[in-house]
Each structure stands twice: as structure tokens, then as C-alpha cells.
Design a protein around this motif. Sequence first.
Motif, PDB file in Angstrom:
ATOM      1  N   GLU A  35     -43.595  38.481 -12.956  1.00 29.31           N
ATOM      2  CA  GLU A  35     -44.752  37.662 -13.276  1.00 29.31           C
ATOM      3  C   GLU A  35     -45.617  37.369 -12.059  1.00 29.31           C
ATOM      4  OE1 GLU A  35     -45.393  33.481 -15.459  1.00 29.31           O
ATOM      5  OE2 GLU A  35     -43.844  34.722 -16.370  1.00 29.31           O
ATOM      6  N   GLU A  36     -44.981  36.985 -10.931  1.00 33.26           N
ATOM      7  CA  GLU A  36     -45.742  36.673  -9.713  1.00 33.26           C
ATOM      8  C   GLU A  36     -46.437  37.928  -9.193  1.00 33.26           C
ATOM      9  OE1 GLU A  36     -42.231  35.157  -9.257  1.00 33.26           O
ATOM     10  OE2 GLU A  36     -43.181  33.550 -10.394  1.00 33.26           O
ATOM     11  N   ALA A  39     -49.360  38.763 -11.417  1.00 32.20           N
ATOM     12  CA  ALA A  39     -50.407  37.746 -11.244  1.00 32.20           C
ATOM     13  C   ALA A  39     -51.193  37.991  -9.958  1.00 32.20           C
ATOM     14  CB  ALA A  39     -49.793  36.350 -11.235  1.00 32.20           C
ATOM     15  N   ALA A  40     -50.475  38.343  -8.887  1.00 29.05           N
ATOM     16  CA  ALA A  40     -51.123  38.632  -7.606  1.00 29.05           C
ATOM     17  C   ALA A  40     -51.974  39.902  -7.719  1.00 29.05           C
ATOM     18  CB  ALA A  40     -50.076  38.784  -6.509  1.00 29.05           C
ATOM     19  N   ASP A  93     -52.188  37.580 -18.535  1.00 27.19           N
ATOM     20  CA  ASP A  93     -52.264  36.810 -17.291  1.00 27.19           C
ATOM     21  C   ASP A  93     -52.469  35.317 -17.547  1.00 27.19           C
ATOM     22  OD1 ASP A  93     -52.361  37.293 -14.285  1.00 27.19           O
ATOM     23  OD2 ASP A  93     -54.125  36.034 -14.587  1.00 27.19           O
TER      24      ASP A  93
END
Length: 127
Positions: A35-36, A39-40, A93
Motif C-alpha cells: 500500500e505505501e 501510494a508513493a 488510491d
Amino acid sequence: ELPENWTDTRETLLEGMLFSLKYLGMTLVEQPKGEELSAAAVKRIVATAKASGKKLQKVTLKVSPRGIVLRDSRTNELIENISIYRISYCTADKAHDKVFAYIAQSQLSESLECHAFLCTKRKMVSA
């Protein structure tokens, strides 16, 4: 327009669902999922798309059990046909509520790419 029960129809799931989206862009990622991480990656893609100031390419995304087929909406030209086996992650997102992204392994370079798309409605993103 998505019917309320579109996932219940077996034909839709097997033949594939068509979505009209705008292609935001692509960036390379280190890992196949997370997820991180995604997202980045989406943050980078959105920033790059905004900075370029160019109009986004309108695309048709067909999702089926075989994978994703991406076509240019204007010319109907095939952009990419991604096998389901090359797709490692999909996400709606959290920071950008109308952005859908997926991570797939490139057929040419074996590198991992995160592709992001802008949807017209939030309901379309989750679908």
C-alpha cells in the motif's frame, strides 16, 4: 454506467468489463506490492502528470480473468495487453480518491511498473 449488480453477471466477469479512463502515467517500483509503495508511486505519477501540463490520454481499460487490455480511446489502437500473471497488485488510491493503479511486470525489461489512471467517479475506482 455500472449496473448495481454488475459483478453478479458471469458474462461480464468472463468477457471483461470496459472502463473509460484517463491515463496518468507510469513509474518504476522496487517491490511487486504494498500500500505505501503504490501510494508513493501514484504520488510521483500525479505530480509528474500535473507538472507536464499536457492533456491526459483517454484510454479504454478492459479487465477480464485473462488480464488487462489497454487501448487508446480515440484511435482504438492497442497500447498494451497485460496478462493476469504479470499483474501483482491493484489499488484504489487513498490520497487520490479517483485514481486506480496497478503494478505489473514489464514484458520487455522484467522491471516492475506502476500504472495509474484517473476515473470519472469513485464508484468506478473500486469496481
